[in-house]
Design a protein around this motif. Sequence first.
Motif, PDB file in Angstrom:
ATOM      1  N   GLU A 583       0.775  -1.177   0.185  1.00  0.00           N
ATOM      2  CA  GLU A 583       0.200   0.204   0.127  1.00  0.00           C
ATOM      3  C   GLU A 583       0.796   1.305  -0.240  1.00  0.00           C
ATOM      4  O   GLU A 583       0.722   2.103  -0.878  1.00  0.00           O
ATOM      5  CB  GLU A 583      -0.887   0.085   1.202  1.00  0.00           C
ATOM      6  CG  GLU A 583      -1.636   1.311   1.414  1.00  0.00           C
ATOM      7  CD  GLU A 583      -2.353   1.383   2.826  1.00  0.00           C
ATOM      8  OE1 GLU A 583      -2.503   2.531   3.241  1.00  0.00           O
ATOM      9  OE2 GLU A 583      -2.495   0.447   3.428  1.00  0.00           O
ATOM     10  N   THR A 587       1.084   3.761  -3.449  1.00  0.00           N
ATOM     11  CA  THR A 587       0.447   5.187  -3.144  1.00  0.00           C
ATOM     12  C   THR A 587       1.336   6.009  -3.660  1.00  0.00           C
ATOM     13  O   THR A 587       1.049   6.820  -4.450  1.00  0.00           O
ATOM     14  CB  THR A 587      -0.245   5.388  -1.582  1.00  0.00           C
ATOM     15  OG1 THR A 587      -1.035   4.309  -1.529  1.00  0.00           O
ATOM     16  CG2 THR A 587      -0.641   6.612  -1.540  1.00  0.00           C
ATOM     17  N   ALA A 637      -7.022   0.388   0.763  1.00  0.00           N
ATOM     18  CA  ALA A 637      -7.058   1.462   1.513  1.00  0.00           C
ATOM     19  C   ALA A 637      -7.657   2.981   0.901  1.00  0.00           C
ATOM     20  O   ALA A 637      -7.251   3.034  -0.207  1.00  0.00           O
ATOM     21  CB  ALA A 637      -5.613   2.102   2.232  1.00  0.00           C
ATOM     22  N   ARG A 639      -6.884   5.983   0.865  1.00  0.00           N
ATOM     23  CA  ARG A 639      -5.980   6.698   0.317  1.00  0.00           C
ATOM     24  C   ARG A 639      -5.487   6.103  -0.959  1.00  0.00           C
ATOM     25  O   ARG A 639      -5.051   7.155  -1.744  1.00  0.00           O
ATOM     26  CB  ARG A 639      -4.473   6.745   1.411  1.00  0.00           C
ATOM     27  CG  ARG A 639      -3.728   7.838   1.089  1.00  0.00           C
ATOM     28  CD  ARG A 639      -2.749   8.001   2.383  1.00  0.00           C
ATOM     29  NE  ARG A 639      -2.168   6.810   2.861  1.00  0.00           N
ATOM     30  CZ  ARG A 639      -0.864   6.673   2.533  1.00  0.00           C
ATOM     31  NH1 ARG A 639      -0.072   7.475   1.885  1.00  0.00           N
ATOM     32  NH2 ARG A 639      -0.080   5.563   2.859  1.00  0.00           N
ATOM     33  N   CYS A 681     -15.239  -1.312   0.133  1.00  0.00           N
ATOM     34  CA  CYS A 681     -14.930  -0.428   1.132  1.00  0.00           C
ATOM     35  C   CYS A 681     -15.973  -0.873   2.343  1.00  0.00           C
ATOM     36  O   CYS A 681     -17.235  -0.564   2.049  1.00  0.00           O
ATOM     37  CB  CYS A 681     -15.144   1.094   0.780  1.00  0.00           C
ATOM     38  SG  CYS A 681     -14.787   2.203   1.994  1.00  0.00           S
ATOM     39  N   ASP A 686     -15.039   6.247   5.479  1.00  0.00           N
ATOM     40  CA  ASP A 686     -13.894   6.065   4.426  1.00  0.00           C
ATOM     41  C   ASP A 686     -14.794   6.348   3.017  1.00  0.00           C
ATOM     42  O   ASP A 686     -14.187   6.921   1.984  1.00  0.00           O
ATOM     43  CB  ASP A 686     -13.252   4.872   4.304  1.00  0.00           C
ATOM     44  CG  ASP A 686     -12.267   4.610   5.556  1.00  0.00           C
ATOM     45  OD1 ASP A 686     -12.100   5.763   6.271  1.00  0.00           O
ATOM     46  OD2 ASP A 686     -11.998   3.582   5.899  1.00  0.00           O
TER      47      ASP A 686
END
Length: 748
Positions: A583, A587, A637, A639, A681, A686
């Motif tokens: 992750e 990212t 995630a 993000r 999700c 979130d």
Amino acid sequence: MYSHGSESLIKQAREIQEPELQKFYSRLVKLLQGKEFGHETIDSLQRLHLILSATKYTRTADLSSLCAQLLRGLESRQSEGPAHSLAHTLPILNTILTHSPECLTEDHLTLLSKKLVDWLRYASITQGGGASSGGFFTGPRSRQPVPIAELDGTVSGDFFTVLCVGQGFTEDQWMNVYSFSMLRHWLLTYHSVSSGSTAADTDDRSEVDGSVVSMVSATSSSSRLLPPKERLREKAFQYCLRLIEQSDRKAHKRTDTELQKACLVEAVCILDCVCVEDASLVYRTFPCVKALFGRLSSDLTFARVLLPIAQFYLNHGEMAAVDCESVWKLVFGQFPAELFNDPFLAHELLRFLRLNLESLQLRVPQYTRSFPNLLKFLAWDSPAVVDDFVDLLPSLVTAETAVELFHTLLDLPCLSATLVLQLRSTCSPISESGGRGLLSLDAFRSPSFRGLFLFLLRAEAGSGDTIDRLSTLHELLAEAVDWQRVVQCAQTVPVLLHIFFNTVVTAADEKLLAHLILAMLERSSLLLNLPTYIKEIHRYTFTHTVELCHLLRLCKLHPSLVVDQSHELLEFAGTTANVYSKEEIYTHVVWVLGEYLSVSCDSRCSVRLITSCFEALEAVLFEITSSAPPPGAACPAPRVVTTLMSALAKLASRSHDLIPRVSLFLSKLRTVTRGGSVAWCSDEEDLIAIVTRGEELWSLLKTPGVAQSVLTPPQHVTTPQWHRDTNVSMPLQLRTLTSLTHSHSLPE
């Protein structure tokens, strides 16, 4: 470290109050004015020694008067005086030199230099107390003087040194020992004080009658005409050469063998000191030091002696035009390879490196190439030496070593396990406490895997950055992940990586940084399977704090790296599995692509490249938001999702043909999430944050010109200097306000 009683005395010494200290000091000065040193005087001297040693960094008491009085005492007391007086005076003087060298005057330097010459060179050559000639009625008158002996039992034929033995010692022989113990400190002290008088010292004793003069002792009588400092230097030179000569004798006791080694260390250090002060001595000293190295270099039990010899070669080898190759092969080759588990040598060698870092970098090319060997000290005992490597690591980072050093740092836990196996392989049988044999040890001994371990144990850089079968090596070392040494070693790697990258970004060129980025991506999935270790490496290399992310720092300094490595970066970012397993890394790779894949960063960035990147990221985003995560994996995630959306929006703002595609996705996202929860999700908050971000981007893309200025702002917007720009009104306003505030007082 200390007994309870010792700790109590040290605590008392540190806690003594200033009034009590001054009172004690005044009483001691009065006691020293007496003709003889009584028990109270001796006890007070010992107490002062402890106080000075325990508080030398926190107290400033004026010691000049005490120093002068002690030195006058040395001058007035004859050698036949009470032994305990001089024996306690000299250590105090040595401590004062450490505490307050400024209290020495030129007369003090001259006096103590003369006394040290006497004690070092002209001590008695007979044993203290004498020996009986035999018989039942033997009395004191029948005792005969017995000459001192060498450590091998033969009668000494030269002047007394610390390596001479006997049944007892006279006071001047004890002072010889004390003088030698403080000689190097004294030489360094008076070298830093003002240069001494040039008056000739003609008050010399005659040579000892009846002694067999050796080659070491045979010196010109002109030395007696030298000034006191130079004469002490000459006598120190003779004394050390005599010790080197004595060290070649076979000692009868093991403790005497250790004493020989200790004296050799000090002798070589003193020779180095006198040669630094007087370069003419280099040519007289080097033959002896070179012969000593030749005699000891094949025996690693003399490693603690060989390090001072290496220091001597480093300081004077160039002047003497001596080949130092064999010295550095020993220091950077055999020492780390064979003595990595010797804590004393590790401390001394790393201290040697830190003290001579600049000289080693300039004159010893073997230093930077030897980092695979030097890191064995760290791999073996990380907590003890990590501070040393924090200082040393930047000096090991060069254009030639950077990539290999990066791989080696990541492989340190593997090296730690391999060193354990190397030592264990010499024992048989090998098994854990439960009786189960170690599979990793079998692999270490197997010819099939020998090459993997030999690469980790290599002595020099240059045989390749890393190995092809790293995953195989990690499998072989799977049972080592909970060994204490391996765990401790793994804990130090993130800190060292941080130092490594801080050095690289200031020293490397773009070609090297490009290579390093590839290595970072490659090694993100090739780490020894310690879960905490992998997480920490990812955090320190691709940390969630943008300011500290090393990948982002490299690309910010050199944005063209993104175009140079676009194929590899796109391959990584286009792999959906990386969303779930990497992750942090994923990212930041996506962010880098969205941020720097722009014509404003690199003119080579074509519409075709932007479109290719867009399609790769679009496919990943569509896949992770249209289905549940793979079995055993957590939801992506938030993000990661928002970073992908932002990157797509940035790329579309630079190629307007792509705007409808990303707008369609964002509008569908809003529609899909209205139905409630989604499989990709699990957290409602979130999901709301993701949708909100999508709506913001969708609104921006409705006006492409605004979207481009917001998502890809020009440099003068991201790094504003409006207060300096004369073409805008801001500087005028600031100057006007400044003038008003300085010229007139503001109303209350």
